[in-house]
Scaffold this motif. Structure first.
Motif, PDB file in Angstrom:
ATOM      1  N   ILE A 108      32.592  53.458  37.221  1.00 16.08           N
ATOM      2  CA  ILE A 108      31.887  52.360  36.568  1.00 16.08           C
ATOM      3  C   ILE A 108      31.264  51.500  37.657  1.00 16.08           C
ATOM      4  O   ILE A 108      31.764  51.438  38.787  1.00 16.08           O
ATOM      5  CB  ILE A 108      32.790  51.540  35.634  1.00 16.08           C
ATOM      6  CG1 ILE A 108      33.871  50.791  36.411  1.00 16.08           C
ATOM      7  CG2 ILE A 108      33.405  52.434  34.561  1.00 16.08           C
ATOM      8  CD1 ILE A 108      34.616  49.777  35.555  1.00 16.08           C
ATOM      9  N   THR A 109      30.159  50.864  37.322  1.00 18.22           N
ATOM     10  CA  THR A 109      29.364  50.169  38.330  1.00 18.22           C
ATOM     11  C   THR A 109      29.042  48.735  37.909  1.00 18.22           C
ATOM     12  O   THR A 109      29.412  48.291  36.815  1.00 18.22           O
ATOM     13  CB  THR A 109      28.043  50.922  38.565  1.00 18.22           C
ATOM     14  OG1 THR A 109      27.198  50.756  37.404  1.00 18.22           O
ATOM     15  CG2 THR A 109      28.281  52.409  38.805  1.00 18.22           C
ATOM     16  N   ASN A 110      28.323  48.054  38.775  1.00 16.12           N
ATOM     17  CA  ASN A 110      27.875  46.698  38.492  1.00 16.12           C
ATOM     18  C   ASN A 110      26.547  46.677  37.737  1.00 16.12           C
ATOM     19  O   ASN A 110      25.893  45.641  37.648  1.00 16.12           O
ATOM     20  CB  ASN A 110      27.738  45.905  39.792  1.00 16.12           C
ATOM     21  CG  ASN A 110      26.783  46.567  40.784  1.00 16.12           C
ATOM     22  OD1 ASN A 110      26.514  47.770  40.705  1.00 16.12           O
ATOM     23  ND2 ASN A 110      26.268  45.789  41.726  1.00 16.12           N
ATOM     24  N   GLU A 111      26.149  47.821  37.174  1.00 12.78           N
ATOM     25  CA  GLU A 111      24.970  47.880  36.313  1.00 12.78           C
ATOM     26  C   GLU A 111      25.393  47.560  34.877  1.00 12.78           C
ATOM     27  O   GLU A 111      26.391  48.073  34.390  1.00 12.78           O
ATOM     28  CB  GLU A 111      24.354  49.277  36.328  1.00 12.78           C
ATOM     29  CG  GLU A 111      23.924  49.766  37.697  1.00 12.78           C
ATOM     30  CD  GLU A 111      23.632  51.252  37.670  1.00 12.78           C
ATOM     31  OE1 GLU A 111      22.448  51.626  37.784  1.00 12.78           O
ATOM     32  OE2 GLU A 111      24.583  52.046  37.527  1.00 12.78           O
ATOM     33  N   PHE A 162      39.794  54.130  27.267  1.00 12.16           N
ATOM     34  CA  PHE A 162      39.368  52.740  27.403  1.00 12.16           C
ATOM     35  C   PHE A 162      39.669  52.250  28.814  1.00 12.16           C
ATOM     36  O   PHE A 162      40.471  52.845  29.545  1.00 12.16           O
ATOM     37  CB  PHE A 162      40.022  51.834  26.353  1.00 12.16           C
ATOM     38  CG  PHE A 162      41.514  51.674  26.472  1.00 12.16           C
ATOM     39  CD1 PHE A 162      42.072  50.594  27.155  1.00 12.16           C
ATOM     40  CD2 PHE A 162      42.374  52.596  25.890  1.00 12.16           C
ATOM     41  CE1 PHE A 162      43.445  50.441  27.255  1.00 12.16           C
ATOM     42  CE2 PHE A 162      43.745  52.459  25.989  1.00 12.16           C
ATOM     43  CZ  PHE A 162      44.288  51.378  26.670  1.00 12.16           C
ATOM     44  N   ILE A 163      39.006  51.168  29.190  1.00  6.44           N
ATOM     45  CA  ILE A 163      39.221  50.526  30.490  1.00  6.44           C
ATOM     46  C   ILE A 163      39.772  49.131  30.234  1.00  6.44           C
ATOM     47  O   ILE A 163      39.256  48.396  29.379  1.00  6.44           O
ATOM     48  CB  ILE A 163      37.918  50.479  31.305  1.00  6.44           C
ATOM     49  CG1 ILE A 163      37.559  51.898  31.789  1.00  6.44           C
ATOM     50  CG2 ILE A 163      38.045  49.540  32.500  1.00  6.44           C
ATOM     51  CD1 ILE A 163      36.228  52.007  32.482  1.00  6.44           C
ATOM     52  N   TYR A 219      40.148  46.732  37.487  1.00  5.35           N
ATOM     53  CA  TYR A 219      39.936  47.582  36.313  1.00  5.35           C
ATOM     54  C   TYR A 219      40.842  48.806  36.399  1.00  5.35           C
ATOM     55  O   TYR A 219      41.101  49.339  37.484  1.00  5.35           O
ATOM     56  CB  TYR A 219      38.475  48.030  36.239  1.00  5.35           C
ATOM     57  CG  TYR A 219      37.499  46.878  36.108  1.00  5.35           C
ATOM     58  CD1 TYR A 219      37.080  46.434  34.860  1.00  5.35           C
ATOM     59  CD2 TYR A 219      37.017  46.229  37.243  1.00  5.35           C
ATOM     60  CE1 TYR A 219      36.194  45.375  34.744  1.00  5.35           C
ATOM     61  CE2 TYR A 219      36.138  45.168  37.140  1.00  5.35           C
ATOM     62  CZ  TYR A 219      35.730  44.749  35.881  1.00  5.35           C
ATOM     63  OH  TYR A 219      34.854  43.695  35.765  1.00  5.35           O
ATOM     64  N   GLN A 220      41.291  49.242  35.225  1.00  4.66           N
ATOM     65  CA  GLN A 220      42.197  50.385  35.156  1.00  4.66           C
ATOM     66  C   GLN A 220      41.759  51.280  34.005  1.00  4.66           C
ATOM     67  O   GLN A 220      41.480  50.816  32.890  1.00  4.66           O
ATOM     68  CB  GLN A 220      43.628  49.895  34.930  1.00  4.66           C
ATOM     69  CG  GLN A 220      44.703  50.901  35.237  1.00  4.66           C
ATOM     70  CD  GLN A 220      46.083  50.252  35.239  1.00  4.66           C
ATOM     71  OE1 GLN A 220      46.296  49.213  34.620  1.00  4.66           O
ATOM     72  NE2 GLN A 220      47.038  50.861  35.928  1.00  4.66           N
ATOM     73  N   LEU A 221      41.674  52.580  34.276  1.00  4.24           N
ATOM     74  CA  LEU A 221      41.292  53.554  33.255  1.00  4.24           C
ATOM     75  C   LEU A 221      42.534  54.043  32.519  1.00  4.24           C
ATOM     76  O   LEU A 221      43.544  54.380  33.140  1.00  4.24           O
ATOM     77  CB  LEU A 221      40.585  54.749  33.913  1.00  4.24           C
ATOM     78  CG  LEU A 221      40.239  55.941  33.010  1.00  4.24           C
ATOM     79  CD1 LEU A 221      39.241  55.544  31.935  1.00  4.24           C
ATOM     80  CD2 LEU A 221      39.686  57.094  33.852  1.00  4.24           C
ATOM     81  N   LYS A 222      42.457  54.081  31.178  1.00  4.96           N
ATOM     82  CA  LYS A 222      43.544  54.556  30.339  1.00  4.96           C
ATOM     83  C   LYS A 222      43.032  55.704  29.475  1.00  4.96           C
ATOM     84  O   LYS A 222      41.962  55.605  28.873  1.00  4.96           O
ATOM     85  CB  LYS A 222      44.072  53.440  29.437  1.00  4.96           C
ATOM     86  CG  LYS A 222      44.555  52.192  30.170  1.00  4.96           C
ATOM     87  CD  LYS A 222      45.925  52.415  30.788  1.00  4.96           C
ATOM     88  CE  LYS A 222      46.493  51.115  31.367  1.00  4.96           C
ATOM     89  NZ  LYS A 222      47.846  51.295  31.919  1.00  4.96           N
ATOM     90  N   GLU A 238      44.695  50.443  39.722  1.00  2.00           N
ATOM     91  CA  GLU A 238      43.716  49.366  39.556  1.00  2.00           C
ATOM     92  C   GLU A 238      42.658  49.456  40.651  1.00  2.00           C
ATOM     93  O   GLU A 238      42.969  49.742  41.809  1.00  2.00           O
ATOM     94  CB  GLU A 238      44.398  48.004  39.606  1.00  2.00           C
ATOM     95  CG  GLU A 238      45.230  47.685  38.370  1.00  2.00           C
ATOM     96  CD  GLU A 238      45.733  46.255  38.392  1.00  2.00           C
ATOM     97  OE1 GLU A 238      45.963  45.721  39.514  1.00  2.00           O
ATOM     98  OE2 GLU A 238      45.891  45.656  37.314  1.00  2.00           O
ATOM     99  N   GLN A 239      41.416  49.238  40.252  1.00  7.75           N
ATOM    100  CA  GLN A 239      40.302  49.299  41.196  1.00  7.75           C
ATOM    101  C   GLN A 239      39.435  48.039  41.063  1.00  7.75           C
ATOM    102  O   GLN A 239      39.226  47.537  39.951  1.00  7.75           O
ATOM    103  CB  GLN A 239      39.431  50.522  40.917  1.00  7.75           C
ATOM    104  CG  GLN A 239      40.139  51.857  41.118  1.00  7.75           C
ATOM    105  CD  GLN A 239      40.385  52.153  42.583  1.00  7.75           C
ATOM    106  OE1 GLN A 239      39.451  52.322  43.369  1.00  7.75           O
ATOM    107  NE2 GLN A 239      41.654  52.219  42.971  1.00  7.75           N
ATOM    108  N   ALA A 240      38.949  47.551  42.206  1.00  6.39           N
ATOM    109  CA  ALA A 240      38.085  46.375  42.228  1.00  6.39           C
ATOM    110  C   ALA A 240      36.685  46.771  42.671  1.00  6.39           C
ATOM    111  O   ALA A 240      36.498  47.768  43.388  1.00  6.39           O
ATOM    112  CB  ALA A 240      38.655  45.314  43.164  1.00  6.39           C
TER     113      ALA A 240
END
Length: 405
Positions: free
Chosen positions: A40-43, A71-72, A103-106, A119-121
């Motif tokens: 996922i991006t900042n777009e 979901f995220i 953010y975390q992907l589930k 978790e990713q920033a």
């Protein structure tokens, strides 16, 4: 990115790493594994996640993971739900990754298995300054070197991944505004009462004006390899990176060409993961003595932490840039590269019966089968291979919405 193409190798790598002799592989112990492709991006857009399963050697493509709940979750408790769409899962509403958030992907599969990512920033937002195209000689081959240039004054971006989409104009060199068909004319019986003679059945050649534009086409292709760069060893975070090289003998730059480059800023963990993927997918790596075996990304099974899961969820700042150029801009007064179809010689057919050069039967046969298509003449007829006069045989006559001439 084609992670799913590499994923089967990851499962097999440790199983065959000790082989030093030629080995005929027998697939007797295939082990399935979930494959996750998620960035996922900042777009501000509908973000996408791709889920699949590794596939066996005899299969032709990936098994898409259907019916999953994806979901995220961010560190403020916001949920971004994804819905299955074609070959991916797409966020129901557009959103973008924000600086300072985690953010975390589930994932919950249709079989009831749960998976979660670390978790990713969002990484540092560093924009592309420009993309340039210059004539250079690389490894003894002359062509166009396309470079990406950017600069991070904070010296914190460090790790870069690139993707590109290229689009180019194709012009059929032996195009004709007309095309040929074979028309079956039925026999006409003799009519003694009217005094009209009969005529045998025949195959007439009809030349008609084309109703479809087949002279100018546009082809689009995406990069299919992992393209990485790092400035970690440099004194400043300045990028001048060769993202694409095209030989001046490649037909794709014969007329007008455009490339759309995307630059993703990665963290060290993501960069390391993709670098390992790239090393594994390089020629000969699967049977090399330096086998890492299976390696994990940042996605794990909730119920069974030892389960093999392939993939990496990353949150990446991205920027993009598009450039156009014409062949004559870079290679003025030089002959065009060879066309897509190398054999565009016209073939002559005399429409008569009897000994050669008469070729009435063969002429009608190749027109019916579309083995050759009309270029010019009425007798003799001149025909060419389909791709030489009709670019839609391998490309599209639809002008892309972004195209600028």
């Amino acid at each position: 990115m084609n992670i799913y193409k590499i994923s089967l190798f990851l499962i097999l790598a440790f199983a065959i790493s000790s082989c030093t002799e030629q080995y005929v592989f027998q697939n007797t112990g295939f082990e399935s594994a979930l494959v996750v492709e998620g960035t996922i991006t900042n777009e501000l857009k509908n973000q996408t996640i791709r889920l699949s399963q590794v596939y066996e050697l005899e299969e032709t493509g990936p098994k898409l993971e259907k019916g999953a709940n994806v979901f995220i979750l961010d560190d403020k408790g916001n949920e971004y739900q994804f819905a299955e769409k074609d070959t991916v899962y797409e966020s129901i509403t557009p959103f973008k990754a924000e600086p300072g958030r985690k953010y975390q992907l589930k994932i919950k599969t249709s079989a009831g298995k749960n998976y979660t990512s670390d978790e990713q920033a969002l990484t540092t937002e560093t924009k592309i300054d420009n993309v340039t195209a210059t004539v250079e000689t690389v490894n003894g081959e002359r062509g166009v070197q396309i470079n990406v240039n950017s600069f991070d004054p904070t010296n914190s971006s460090k790790y870069y991944r690139y993707e590109y989409t290229e689009t180019y104009k194709v012009i059929a060199p032996l195009w004709s505004p007309f095309e040929a068909f074979v028309i079956d004319v039925p026999a006409v019986p003799e009519d003694p009462r009217e005094g009209t003679p009969g005529s045998p059945a025949s195959e007439n050649i009809s030349i008609v004006r084309r109703t479809k534009q087949v002279r100018i086409c546009f082809s689009t292709k995406k990069s299919n390899s992992i393209i990485l760069n790092s400035t970690n060893a440099l004194s400043e975070d300045r990028v001048h990176f060769p993202v694409r090289f095209i030989s001046n003998q490649n037909y794709i730059i014969s007329h007008r060409y455009t490339i759309f480059v995307k630059q993703y800023i990665q963290n060290l963990a993501a960069h390391t993961y993709y670098k390992t993927l790239k090393d594994l997918s390089s020629s000969g790596s699967i049977l090399s003595p330096k086998q890492p075996g299976f390696f994990y990304g940042n996605i794990k099974s909730v119920e069974n932490p030892s389960e093999k899961v392939i993939g990496f969820f990353e949150v990446s700042a991205v920027s993009s840039e598009r450039i156009y150029f014409n062949y004559e801009d870079l290679f003025p007064r030089e002959p065009l590269p060879p066309y897509y179809e190398s054999d565009c010689e016209m073939k002559e057919f005399a429409d008569c019966t009897g000994d050669p050069p008469c070729a009435a039967v063969q002429l009608r046969s190749v027109i019916r089968s579309r083995e050759l298509i009309y270029f010019s003449g009425f007798s003799p007829y001149f025909l060419v291979k389909p791709a030489c006069g009709d670019c839609t045989k391998f490309s599209s006559n639809i002008v892309p919405p972004f195209w600028i001439d």
